[in-house]
Design a protein around this motif. Structure first.
Motif, mmCIF file in Angstrom:
data_model
loop_
_atom_site.group_PDB
_atom_site.id
_atom_site.type_symbol
_atom_site.label_atom_id
_atom_site.label_comp_id
_atom_site.label_asym_id
_atom_site.label_seq_id
_atom_site.Cartn_x
_atom_site.Cartn_y
_atom_site.Cartn_z
ATOM 1 N N LEU A 164 24.292 20.916 -24.366
ATOM 2 C CA LEU A 164 25.367 21.245 -25.307
ATOM 3 C C LEU A 164 26.467 20.198 -25.254
ATOM 4 O O LEU A 164 27.016 19.800 -26.296
ATOM 5 C CB LEU A 164 25.932 22.635 -24.984
ATOM 6 N N ALA A 165 26.794 19.732 -24.034
ATOM 7 C CA ALA A 165 27.832 18.707 -23.890
ATOM 8 C C ALA A 165 27.421 17.405 -24.562
ATOM 9 O O ALA A 165 28.204 16.794 -25.307
ATOM 10 C CB ALA A 165 28.121 18.470 -22.410
ATOM 11 N N LEU A 166 26.170 16.983 -24.332
ATOM 12 C CA LEU A 166 25.708 15.717 -24.908
ATOM 13 C C LEU A 166 25.611 15.805 -26.425
ATOM 14 O O LEU A 166 25.982 14.858 -27.139
ATOM 15 C CB LEU A 166 24.349 15.347 -24.315
ATOM 16 N N LEU A 167 25.125 16.921 -26.942
ATOM 17 C CA LEU A 167 25.026 17.079 -28.393
ATOM 18 C C LEU A 167 26.406 17.173 -29.041
ATOM 19 O O LEU A 167 26.597 16.714 -30.177
ATOM 20 C CB LEU A 167 24.188 18.309 -28.726
ATOM 21 N N SER A 168 27.362 17.747 -28.331
ATOM 22 C CA SER A 168 28.735 17.794 -28.859
ATOM 23 C C SER A 168 29.332 16.397 -28.923
ATOM 24 O O SER A 168 29.994 16.034 -29.909
ATOM 25 C CB SER A 168 29.604 18.699 -27.974
ATOM 26 N N LEU A 169 29.106 15.594 -27.875
ATOM 27 C CA LEU A 169 29.599 14.218 -27.887
ATOM 28 C C LEU A 169 28.920 13.411 -28.999
ATOM 29 O O LEU A 169 29.541 12.519 -29.594
ATOM 30 C CB LEU A 169 29.353 13.562 -26.535
ATOM 31 N N ALA A 170 27.662 13.714 -29.263
ATOM 32 C CA ALA A 170 26.930 13.015 -30.328
ATOM 33 C C ALA A 170 27.295 13.524 -31.712
ATOM 34 O O ALA A 170 27.040 12.843 -32.712
ATOM 35 C CB ALA A 170 25.427 13.166 -30.099
ATOM 36 N N GLY A 171 27.877 14.723 -31.790
ATOM 37 C CA GLY A 171 28.204 15.309 -33.086
ATOM 38 C C GLY A 171 27.006 15.927 -33.771
ATOM 39 O O GLY A 171 26.886 15.890 -35.001
ATOM 40 N N LEU A 172 26.097 16.517 -32.965
ATOM 41 C CA LEU A 172 24.887 17.136 -33.510
ATOM 42 C C LEU A 172 24.878 18.627 -33.203
ATOM 43 O O LEU A 172 25.391 19.060 -32.166
ATOM 44 C CB LEU A 172 23.635 16.494 -32.880
#
Length: 497
Positions: free
Chosen positions: A396-404
């Protein structure tokens, strides 16, 4: 109240609570040095009290901010002024510091990874830096602004150095050197500000007068450029970013998280205090900020793509994300402050969650394979399968940083950051940002893909058998806040709007 200044102690609560907590921790350490956990309990309560006292400012109308330390002149200026954006940044800084405190809790890491000096010193330094971060967001006179800015920086240098390793020494030295250069540039910029405006406060009227004067206008512009450069060091903006990977990798994961979260909030808050009068005076488009933002995104993303150490990857991610944070400020419009503050808040929640998972994996009691290195991406092989909660939080953290999706908060924050740039007609800068958004997706999906692999095919994959309760609490707080704001982005972005 007296004839010269009015004081509202409750309004000063976000700053006074962590400052008083730092003093109380030192007193407790002198009286009962063995009660390490008590020091952290006091520190946590102080941070939560400060966060609670910052909430009223987030719901105040923008034209009626929380004010205190008000003077009869110039123009009845108040030395402490916290509008919705400033109060929201105070809240984010103090909540982030509380999460860091939970990750650094005594007993949450092996003894070999504990900082030198003891828990009281660690808690006191975190509280002191947090008080500086909360203070600089609302300081509107140059003296308080400079003191709070350095108060938010200097204790973090000690936090990095107190790990006691060679890498920590190098990281602390890099951070100290850049801090000294940054302070010199900020002081020179502050001196030119006084020369151009004739006042030692950040006031819109004085800025408008200076901009209208052909002789004072160049001095004011030079002052703003120097202040931007000095704060660029603290925000990890290119070309002032060189210290970032060294300091992050040298310190412990909680200290790196503090650098990435609370320290960045302090730097942006300081920059918004400087740019606020320029926006109010309808100053020119700040081309320099746009150039720095574009460079930061590009350099940060490109170098993050080749990192194998997750901490260094997050360090270069900070550089790239710092570009997104200042991107709206290049337009110098009324929307810029809310967009920049909202993006930083979203970034802080996602980065805190990622660092919490990295801390848990790095300090895990055991790992599969002889000599397994947990400071590599390979340690996260199959994490989503073998440890769904940890892998889910990291994902969730990585996808939030990616904007996905499902990290919707990251996507909404990117759209809001682009809006002032598009409204100002800065199409080249918007195009650079969109290209970097695509590259950023590759940065974070590269790590996320590792967590989806078969764990049996990763001989160096970490096996997390036991997680300390404090680390669980810190990770849970960060993840729940990130999940809640992804489901309802207005919970976070509405605070700064």
């Amino acid at each position: 109240m007296n004839s010269l200044v009015t004081i509202d102690w409750l309004a000063l609560g976000p700053v006074l609570a962590p400052a008083a907590g730092a003093v109380l921790v030192l007193v407790l350490d002198a009286l009962a040095p063995r009660l390490a956990r008590l020091h952290f309990v006091v520190a946590l309560l102080a941070l939560l009290a400060g966060a609670a006292l910052s909430v009223p400012g987030t719901v105040q109308p923008a034209d009626r901010p929380v004010r205190t330390l008000c003077l009869p002149a110039p123009e009845g200026a108040c030395l402490y002024e916290a509008g919705p954006a400033a109060s929201a940044l105070q809240l984010v800084a103090l909540v982030a510091a509380a999460v860091v405190l939970l990750l650094a809790w005594p007993g949450a890491a092996p003894e070999t990874l504990r900082l030198r000096g003891g828990p009281a010193v660690e808690a006191c330094l975190i509280l002191t830096a947090s008080a500086g971060a909360a203070g600089v967001a609302a300081a509107h006179d140059l003296g308080s602004w400079l003191v709070c800015l350095e108060l938010a920086t200097l204790p973090v240098i000690a936090l990095v150095a107190l790990r006691g390793t060679a890498a920590a020494g190098r990281g602390a030295l890099a951070l100290l050197t850049t801090s000294l250069v940054s302070f010199a540039m900020v002081v020179l910029g502050a001196a030119l500000w006084v020369l151009a405006t004739g006042q030692a406060v950040f006031a819109g009227g004085a800025v408008a007068s200076a901009l209208a004067d052909a002789q004072r206008r160049p001095v004011l512009v030079l002052s703003v450029l120097l202040l931007l450069a000095g704060l660029g060091f603290k925000l990890s903006l290119v070309p002032f970013h060189a210290w970032t990977p060294q300091a992050y990798a040298g310190g412990s994961e909680p200290v790196a998280a503090f650098l990435a979260a609370t320290s960045k909030v302090a730097a942006l808050a300081a920059l918004l205090v400087v740019l606020g009068p320029l926006v109010a005076a309808q100053g020119p488009v700040l081309v320099a900020i746009g150039i720095v933002a574009a460079l930061s995104m590009t350099v940060g993303n490109v170098l993050a793509l080749v990192q194998d150490d997750p901490v260094r990857l997050l360090a270069w991610s900070t550089v790239a994300q710092a570009g997104w944070v200042v991107l709206p400020l290049s337009a110098a419009s009324a929307l810029s402050v809310a967009a920049s503050s909202g993006y930083l808040a979203a970034y802080v929640l996602a980065t805190l969650t990622a660092f919490a998972v990295v801390h848990v994996v790095s300090t895990a009691p055991a790992a599969r394979g002889v000599g397994a290195d947990r400071r590599t991406l390979a340690a996260y092989t199959g994490l989503l399968r073998s440890h769904p909660l940890l892998g889910g939080a990291l994902g969730l953290a990585l996808l939030s940083l990616a904007g996905l999706p499902p990290g919707i908060i990251g996507l909404v924050a990117k759209v809001l950051a682009l809006r002032p740039v598009v409204d100002a007609g800065q199409w080249t800068l918007a195009a650079v940002a969109l290209v970097n958004a695509v590259v950023g997706v590759a940065v974070y999906l590269r790590w996320f893909a590792v967590t989806l692999r078969d764990p049996d095919r990763g001989p160096t994959a970490a096996v997390v058998r036991r997680v300390p309760r404090s680390a669980v609490a810190g990770l849970a707080v960060a993840t729940l806040l990130l999940a809640a704001t992804s489901l309802m982005p207005q919970l976070l972005l509405g605070l700064v709007d």
